[in-house]
Scaffold this active site. Structure first.
Site, short mmCIF file in Angstrom:
data_model
loop_
_atom_site.label_atom_id
_atom_site.label_comp_id
_atom_site.label_asym_id
_atom_site.label_seq_id
_atom_site.Cartn_x
_atom_site.Cartn_y
_atom_site.Cartn_z
N ASP A 1 -11.37 -3.82 -2.04
CA ASP A 1 -9.97 -3.80 -1.64
C ASP A 1 -9.39 -5.20 -1.81
OD1 ASP A 1 -7.55 -3.00 -0.55
OD2 ASP A 1 -8.45 -1.98 1.15
N ASP B 1 -3.96 -3.12 -2.38
CA ASP B 1 -3.18 -2.80 -1.18
C ASP B 1 -1.69 -3.01 -1.43
OD1 ASP B 1 -3.13 -2.35 1.84
OD2 ASP B 1 -2.09 -4.28 1.66
N GLU C 1 -2.47 1.54 -3.65
CA GLU C 1 -1.86 2.16 -2.48
C GLU C 1 -0.36 2.21 -2.72
OE1 GLU C 1 -1.50 1.46 2.34
OE2 GLU C 1 -1.34 -0.22 0.95
N HIS D 1 -8.18 4.15 6.83
CA HIS D 1 -8.02 3.18 7.91
C HIS D 1 -6.59 3.12 8.44
CE1 HIS D 1 -6.92 1.30 4.16
NE2 HIS D 1 -6.20 0.43 4.84
N ASP D 2 -5.63 3.71 7.74
CA ASP D 2 -4.23 3.68 8.17
C ASP D 2 -3.78 5.01 8.78
OD1 ASP D 2 -3.43 1.08 7.64
OD2 ASP D 2 -3.07 1.48 5.53
#
Length: 560
Positions: free
Chosen positions: A98, A199, A256, A329-330
């Protein structure tokens, strides 16, 4: 059929901080992942995607990077990372890293220099503005609460931060910034990384006219997203990254991309676009959410699940590949948001796994979903760690807009920290995650839901995942086959056929706790069918006129 490793693999996302602690500081680390590689091999995954591991002061759990070339102190060292790559590749596993390239930490050397003076060589690495009449340039809000602008007394100007005020946005219009980022990507490629997830990549460009945004009822700051997301110049930046850093054809590029759906994802993933291979979207993020955070409503299977999942499935192949995931994770825990984590915990977790692992795309299993980890329903305010929780508490509770009780109820349903609690390995102290007090509290149900217990239970959620993964790996039809949806308007049953050149699979799931009857449409003719997997014991060989049990899932191998 364009066969590549990242289409045929089974990916597993690890939130490193919460996976396994080996040095007794209450924080997961790289050595903890190395220790558990054989478990992941046992599960059947062959791609591991790690949340950020770069050096960071952890204002936002690693998404605020202070050194792109080093490893976060809590996670280990560069040597640990090299060993992780080596051990993964020994096991025929690939690593996806990431990278956060929309912003840095305010402790990054670039920003430390940038804020020293208006004529500093690094000043233009970030987005600065003198403001208007002693106020911020506009009314844009931050995704984490509060204004998107922070006043810096040293130079008397404001800098832009779409996220935390400790995460200033980079100015991608600056060629030096782009050169630095591409140089950094090459560093990790040379280290042996197999792919990258970028990200917030669709935020790289902003509207530099900085117009005020519309303020809707109940909002404090403006609805600014259209000025900072999916702007045309973003594509130029991504194409440049692809052209300059990725030319071997081996690596996978994932972005993302909030605000993108199956309708327009081709803008990023179209085969002729030469940008991304996949996009992480947010289609499942708010399914079942009520008008207020503390309210819940029944999921509309047709409009919320089928419309979105089937929409991705039925795109033209030229529009690109897609990941298949329910949580990350979000978000919150899959079985708590989309299933029933009380009365039908095991059944609904298996049903959701069936959907994920029988559709077209690359499955990304979020750590703990393979054992049915749930939301942390008994957390109090002090148990949370997400910076957004406390920023929004100030905005909404302390301002009197929302009661404390309703805010906590909302966190139980929507907080990202639900998906960040420590991995539940066994029923020992701290769920076997750490000998020390964990950085965030362990979910209190770990004695009932853990890896050790499920490895010993043939009918566990974990072993169902293993059988599903094995089935997918052994049948390319479940990877590349056509997707043919049937009974689209049925409000309880989701069913479809994956059709290959020589075989086919019929997938039938009951998404709720009722007992509906599945009937084959008249135009679907199945010559013979063999039940290959179900989350209930089942002897029924017929595929038509079946009365399904609550959250029942069935997979038939068949001939059409």
């Amino acid at each position: 059929m364009n066969r590549v490793w990242w289409k045929e693999g089974i990916a597993y996302q690890i939130y490193v901080r919460s996976f396994k602690d080996t040095n007794g500081d209450g924080i997961g680390d790289l050595k903890g992942i190395i220790e558990k590689l054989d478990y992941l091999k046992y599960l059947g995954v062959n791609i591991i995607y790690l949340n950020p591991i770069n050096k960071s002061p952890n204002d936002d759990n690693g998404y605020d990077i202070s050194d792109y070339y080093d490893i976060m102190d809590e996670f280990g060292t560069i040597d640990d990372f090299k060993l992780l790559i080596e051990e993964m590749h020994k096991r025929d596993m690939k690593l996806i890293m990431d990278l956060v390239i929309n912003h840095t930490s305010d402790e990054h050397p670039w920003f430390v220099e940038s804020r020293k003076s208006k004529d500093n060589p690094y000043r233009d690495y970030y987005i600065w503005h003198p403001g208007k009449d002693g106020n911020p340039p506009n009314n844009w809000g931050s995704f984490f609460g509060g204004s998107a602008w922070e006043y810096d007394e040293q130079t008397g100007e404001y800098y832009l931060h779409l996220f935390s005020k400790k995460m200033p946005d980079l100015n991608w219009r600056n060629e030096n910034v782009r050169n630095e980022i591409i140089k950094m990507i090459q560093f990790w490629i040379d280290m042996g990384v197999d792919g990258f997830r970028f990200d917030a990549i669709n935020h790289l460009e902003k509207d530099f006219n900085f117009p005020d945004a519309e303020v809707k009822e109940g909002q404090i700051y403006g609805d600014f997203i259209k000025y900072v997301q999916n702007l045309p110049k973003v594509h130029d930046y991504i194409k440049e990254i692809r052209r300059r850093a990725f030319n071997t054809g081996h690596h996978v590029l994932i972005g993302e991309t909030g605000g993108i759906s199956y309708h327009n994802a081709y803008l990023y993933t179209g085969v002729d676009r030469e940008e991304l291979d996949m996009t992480f979207h947010f289609d499942m993020h708010s399914v079942g959410k009520g008008e207020k955070d503390w309210e819940r409503r029944k999921i509309d299977l047709v409009k919320e699940i089928k419309e979105k999942m089937s929409g991705w499935q039925m795109r033209d192949e030229k529009e690109g590949w897609c990941p298949i995931f329910f949580s990350n994770h979000d978000s919150t825990r899959t079985v708590s948001r989309l299933g029933n984590d009380e009365k039908y915990h095991r059944e609904s977790a298996k049903m959701l796994a069936t959907l994920q692992l029988t559709q077209k795309g690359t499955p990304f299993i979020y750590y703990g979903d393979e054992i049915g980890m749930t939301n942390a329903w008994d957390f109090e305010l002090e148990d949370y760690r997400d910076v957004a929780v406390f920023n929004k508490y100030r905005d909404f509770v302390e301002s009197g807009l929302v009661s404390h009780e309703n805010y906590i109820k909302g966190l139980h349903l929507t907080s990202r920290d639900n998906a960040r609690t420590p991995m539940q390995w066994d029923d020992s102290k701290n769920a076997g995650f750490s000998e020390a007090t964990p950085w965030i509290r362990v979910n209190s149900n770990y004695k009932d839901i853990n890896v050790k217990a499920q490895m010993q239970d043939e009918n566990s959620i974990l072993n169902y995942y293993r059988r599903l993964i094995e089935l997918r790996k052994n049948n390319l039809t479940l990877v590349y086959g056509d997707f043919i949806e049937i009974n689209r308007e049925h409000e309880e049953i989701y069913s479809y056929i994956r059709k290959g050149e020589d075989d086919a699979f019929l997938v039938i799931v009951n998404f709720f706790d009722g007992t509906p009857t599945f009937n084959l449409p008249e135009d679907v003719k199945i010559k013979e069918a063999e039940l290959v997997l179900s989350n209930y014991k089942c002897d029924d060989k017929n595929v038509d006129g079946i009365t399904l049990k609550p959250y029942e899932a069935r997979i038939y191998k068949c001939k059409l």
